[in-house]
Scaffold this motif. Structure first.
Motif, PDB file in Angstrom:
ATOM      1  N   GLN A  83       0.817  -1.203   0.000  1.00 37.76           N
ATOM      2  CA  GLN A  83       0.000   0.000   0.000  1.00 37.76           C
ATOM      3  C   GLN A  83       0.855   1.260   0.000  1.00 37.76           C
ATOM      4  O   GLN A  83       0.450   2.294  -0.545  1.00 37.76           O
ATOM      5  CB  GLN A  83      -0.917  -0.006   1.223  1.00 37.76           C
ATOM      6  N   ALA A  84       2.036   1.202   0.612  1.00 35.46           N
ATOM      7  CA  ALA A  84       2.887   2.387   0.719  1.00 35.46           C
ATOM      8  C   ALA A  84       3.694   2.663  -0.544  1.00 35.46           C
ATOM      9  O   ALA A  84       4.056   3.812  -0.804  1.00 35.46           O
ATOM     10  CB  ALA A  84       3.838   2.228   1.905  1.00 35.46           C
ATOM     11  N   CYS A  85       3.978   1.627  -1.335  1.00 33.76           N
ATOM     12  CA  CYS A  85       4.847   1.808  -2.510  1.00 33.76           C
ATOM     13  C   CYS A  85       4.154   2.656  -3.565  1.00 33.76           C
ATOM     14  O   CYS A  85       3.076   2.308  -4.049  1.00 33.76           O
ATOM     15  CB  CYS A  85       5.222   0.451  -3.108  1.00 33.76           C
ATOM     16  N   PRO A  86       4.759   3.783  -3.981  1.00 35.17           N
ATOM     17  CA  PRO A  86       4.102   4.681  -4.935  1.00 35.17           C
ATOM     18  C   PRO A  86       4.192   4.234  -6.387  1.00 35.17           C
ATOM     19  O   PRO A  86       3.550   4.821  -7.257  1.00 35.17           O
ATOM     20  CB  PRO A  86       4.844   6.002  -4.728  1.00 35.17           C
ATOM     21  N   VAL A  87       4.999   3.205  -6.670  1.00 31.55           N
ATOM     22  CA  VAL A  87       5.183   2.778  -8.058  1.00 31.55           C
ATOM     23  C   VAL A  87       4.865   1.301  -8.253  1.00 31.55           C
ATOM     24  O   VAL A  87       5.247   0.702  -9.255  1.00 31.55           O
ATOM     25  CB  VAL A  87       6.627   3.082  -8.541  1.00 31.55           C
ATOM     26  N   ASP A  88       4.193   0.690  -7.284  1.00 31.21           N
ATOM     27  CA  ASP A  88       3.812  -0.727  -7.367  1.00 31.21           C
ATOM     28  C   ASP A  88       5.019  -1.622  -7.638  1.00 31.21           C
ATOM     29  O   ASP A  88       4.976  -2.517  -8.493  1.00 31.21           O
ATOM     30  CB  ASP A  88       2.735  -0.935  -8.442  1.00 31.21           C
ATOM     31  N   ALA A  89       6.096  -1.378  -6.882  1.00 30.14           N
ATOM     32  CA  ALA A  89       7.308  -2.177  -7.065  1.00 30.14           C
ATOM     33  C   ALA A  89       7.331  -3.411  -6.178  1.00 30.14           C
ATOM     34  O   ALA A  89       8.280  -4.196  -6.252  1.00 30.14           O
ATOM     35  CB  ALA A  89       8.549  -1.319  -6.785  1.00 30.14           C
ATOM     36  N   ILE A  90       6.317  -3.594  -5.339  1.00 30.82           N
ATOM     37  CA  ILE A  90       6.261  -4.748  -4.444  1.00 30.82           C
ATOM     38  C   ILE A  90       5.070  -5.615  -4.836  1.00 30.82           C
ATOM     39  O   ILE A  90       3.974  -5.097  -5.065  1.00 30.82           O
ATOM     40  CB  ILE A  90       6.131  -4.309  -2.976  1.00 30.82           C
ATOM     41  N   VAL A  91       5.297  -6.902  -4.918  1.00 29.14           N
ATOM     42  CA  VAL A  91       4.221  -7.820  -5.277  1.00 29.14           C
ATOM     43  C   VAL A  91       4.044  -8.839  -4.162  1.00 29.14           C
ATOM     44  O   VAL A  91       4.988  -9.192  -3.459  1.00 29.14           O
ATOM     45  CB  VAL A  91       4.500  -8.542  -6.610  1.00 29.14           C
ATOM     46  N   GLY A  92       2.816  -9.298  -3.998  1.00 29.99           N
ATOM     47  CA  GLY A  92       2.505 -10.266  -2.964  1.00 29.99           C
ATOM     48  C   GLY A  92       1.009 -10.245  -2.700  1.00 29.99           C
ATOM     49  O   GLY A  92       0.248  -9.579  -3.395  1.00 29.99           O
TER      50      GLY A  92
END
Length: 293
Positions: free
Chosen positions: A95-104
């Motif tokens: 939710q915090a990542c501004p560029v959707d660099a985390i997946v899960g």
């Protein structure tokens, strides 16, 4: 397009697009708007560093000044790395990542898309188990020497996609809430079974209540909820033990400081949710907060 908007667009074009909010604004474009309108100085972007200040000074016809230390320091570009053995799948970093660099996904291990991470640090503070570390990946290169115009353009596209997804999710959530409200008749009569149950003596089981709560189903739900709660508590305890061990070595949490008021509000909300996940008696430790309109 007004003169101020045109200038803001030109300023935004020379910002690194990390969307880190260290400038004190919600992203690179809001910062550009503030510079163009005279509400902010042009030396508040640590990811751009001294070179970034020089580029903005040239664009604005202003003197080159030092980077404001209150906004941070110029440094090698980092990348977020998740300790997958500690990750509890809370999704707060997503939710915090501004560029959707985390997946899960919820209750599943998360990972970082390396080429997409801008090193903004925003995923670190919300993590309830401190399993995210920012690792320098550009050696001694800092500022624009550790970044490129191509990477900035790609980060802008990813940020705009993230914002569009959030807007779509909000619209869909509001539509669901409106549909749910429309289905609830304000003066709907009570169902016959409900009326029978309400008039039954206290403690007496009616056919309707017996059918609604089969004992076997209740036991199965309670057992599954207890297992989930135990798994979450065990993960949190392992994380606390590792955190304590690091503290004994003089290595504290890597949370960032000097974030904007908006980001601090997000951190406070994440902390409240973390407490609900680990401390409440809700079955499975699940967040029962209703959807916000």
């Amino acid at each position: 397009m007004s003169e101020v908007n045109a200038l803001a667009q030109r300023i935004d074009a020379v910002l690194p697009q990390t969307q880190c909010t260290k400038c004190g604004y919600a992203g690179c474009r809001p910062y550009a708007d503030a510079i163009a309108s005279g509400q902010a100085s042009y030396n508040q972007c640590p990811p751009g560093g001294a070179e970034g200040v020089a580029r903005l000074a040239k664009l604005l016809g202003r003197p080159v000044i030092p980077l404001n230390p209150e906004n941070g320091v110029e440094r090698p570009r980092p990348r977020a790395v998740i300790d997958e053995s500690l990750c509890i799948g809370c999704t707060l970093c997503l939710q915090a990542c501004p560029v959707d660099a985390i997946v899960g996904a919820a209750k599943l291990m998360h990972t970082v898309i390396e080429d997409r991470c801008t090193g903004c640090d925003l995923c670190v503070p919300p993590c309830p188990v401190d399993c995210i570390e920012m690792v320098p990946v550009t050696g001694e290169r800092t500022g624009w020497d550790a970044w490129s115009a191509t990477q900035a353009d790609e980060a802008r596209v990813h940020f705009e996609g993230h914002q569009a997804r959030l807007a779509k999710d909000k619209a869909e959530r509001e539509a669901r809430l409106a549909a749910r409200a429309a289905r609830v008749a304000p003066t709907a009569p009570a169902a016959p079974d409900a009326a029978i149950a309400s008039t039954a003596p206290q403690g007496e089981t009616t056919p309707a209540t017996a059918a609604a709560t089969p004992p076997a189903a209740e036991d199965a739900v309670a057992s599954a909820a207890a297992r989930k709660q135990a798994i979450i508590q065990a993960a949190l305890e392992r994380a606390r033990q590792k955190k304590a061990a690091l503290a004994e070595q003089g290595l504290g949490p890597k949370n960032t400081e000097n974030v904007s008021a908006e980001v601090q509000a997000q951190i406070d909300e994440a902390e409240a949710r973390r407490k609900r996940l680990s401390l409440t008696g809700t079955p499975g430790g699940q967040d029962t907060t209703p959807d916000k309109p």
